[in-house]
Design a protein around this motif. Sequence first.
Motif, mmCIF file in Angstrom:
data_model
loop_
_atom_site.group_PDB
_atom_site.id
_atom_site.type_symbol
_atom_site.label_atom_id
_atom_site.label_comp_id
_atom_site.label_asym_id
_atom_site.label_seq_id
_atom_site.Cartn_x
_atom_site.Cartn_y
_atom_site.Cartn_z
ATOM 1 N N GLU A 234 -15.492 -2.472 -0.660
ATOM 2 C CA GLU A 234 -15.049 -2.881 0.662
ATOM 3 C C GLU A 234 -13.727 -2.216 1.011
ATOM 4 O OE1 GLU A 234 -17.569 -4.398 2.491
ATOM 5 O OE2 GLU A 234 -16.307 -6.159 2.899
ATOM 6 N N LYS A 235 -13.534 -1.874 2.259
ATOM 7 C CA LYS A 235 -12.297 -1.255 2.730
ATOM 8 C C LYS A 235 -11.412 -2.293 3.395
ATOM 9 C CE LYS A 235 -13.671 2.827 1.418
ATOM 10 N NZ LYS A 235 -13.085 3.465 0.228
ATOM 11 N N HIS B 115 0.794 -1.224 0.000
ATOM 12 C CA HIS B 115 0.000 0.000 0.000
ATOM 13 C C HIS B 115 0.828 1.276 0.000
ATOM 14 C CE1 HIS B 115 -4.433 -1.131 0.904
ATOM 15 N NE2 HIS B 115 -3.885 -1.963 0.036
ATOM 16 N N ASN C 125 -14.535 -12.069 2.058
ATOM 17 C CA ASN C 125 -13.610 -11.626 3.089
ATOM 18 C C ASN C 125 -12.957 -12.815 3.792
ATOM 19 O OD1 ASN C 125 -13.963 -8.844 2.691
ATOM 20 N ND2 ASN C 125 -15.773 -8.789 4.001
ATOM 21 N N GLY D 201 -6.420 -2.273 -2.933
ATOM 22 C CA GLY D 201 -7.528 -3.168 -2.639
ATOM 23 C C GLY D 201 -7.681 -3.372 -1.146
ATOM 24 N N ASN D 202 -8.751 -4.051 -0.762
ATOM 25 C CA ASN D 202 -8.927 -4.335 0.659
ATOM 26 C C ASN D 202 -8.035 -5.496 1.096
ATOM 27 O OD1 ASN D 202 -10.360 -6.631 -0.297
ATOM 28 N ND2 ASN D 202 -12.292 -5.508 -0.184
ATOM 29 N N HIS D 203 -7.973 -5.738 2.393
ATOM 30 C CA HIS D 203 -7.124 -6.773 2.977
ATOM 31 C C HIS D 203 -5.641 -6.535 2.667
ATOM 32 C CE1 HIS D 203 -10.477 -9.358 4.272
ATOM 33 N NE2 HIS D 203 -11.077 -8.904 3.195
ATOM 34 N N ARG E 295 -4.925 -4.299 -6.126
ATOM 35 C CA ARG E 295 -5.776 -4.844 -7.192
ATOM 36 C C ARG E 295 -5.117 -4.576 -8.539
ATOM 37 N NH1 ARG E 295 -10.725 -2.216 -4.654
ATOM 38 N NH2 ARG E 295 -10.219 -0.582 -6.116
#
Length: 226
Positions: free
Chosen positions: A225-226, A20, A143, A175-177, A181
Amino acid sequence: MGRNASANSLHVASDPFFHHGADLDALNRDFVGEKPSEIMRFTMERAQNPVVFTNFRPLAVAFLHLVTREKPDIPVIWVDHGYNTPETYRHIESVVSKFNLNLRTYAPKMSAAHYHAVYGGIPPLDTPEHDFFSRTVKLEPFNRAMGELKPDVWLNGIRHDQNAHRKNLDIFTLGNHGTIRVAPMFHLREVDVEGYVYDNKLPDNDVYFDPTKGEEHRECGLLLEK
């Protein structure tokens, strides 16, 4: 030159390349005119634990073909919410066999029959009941899959021409987690993907239903989704 410079600036010692804190703007500039196959190759050379998510919707087979040509054993996440058409289930069997997919199926903790018995049918869109339905049949299994597989890269087949939300995304996005992406086909048009399916003689799925969307150009929720 630009791509190599971006790669060097993003890679620090033994840290993951995709994280990230990566300079995704630089990557998106470098790859804006590249072929999906080149984006895939670049990604697979640097991803530590990539996964694919698919719903086997119409034309999704093109993305699966693209990804598995580069990495045949990549985990393919599919959420079986229990509302698929018979044609979709038969299509999935065909594609899994044809590509020898490493399919990882995740189902809701509450089956479709159980949900209907307790809550009735699929709730109307844009209601709290539909939000709960979407979380139950799609978001929770997704998730759970991401939590178990712990990928650094989440590959998906989204394109800029699918809806207003996706138009504002890009090839490489957060992306989340904690994932990055990657959408190798992002800058293609629907007609381009149709041509890919035709040229490669791929089986497609023409009878598809997503109970969490309701409308073709509505966002299903996973990308929100976050």
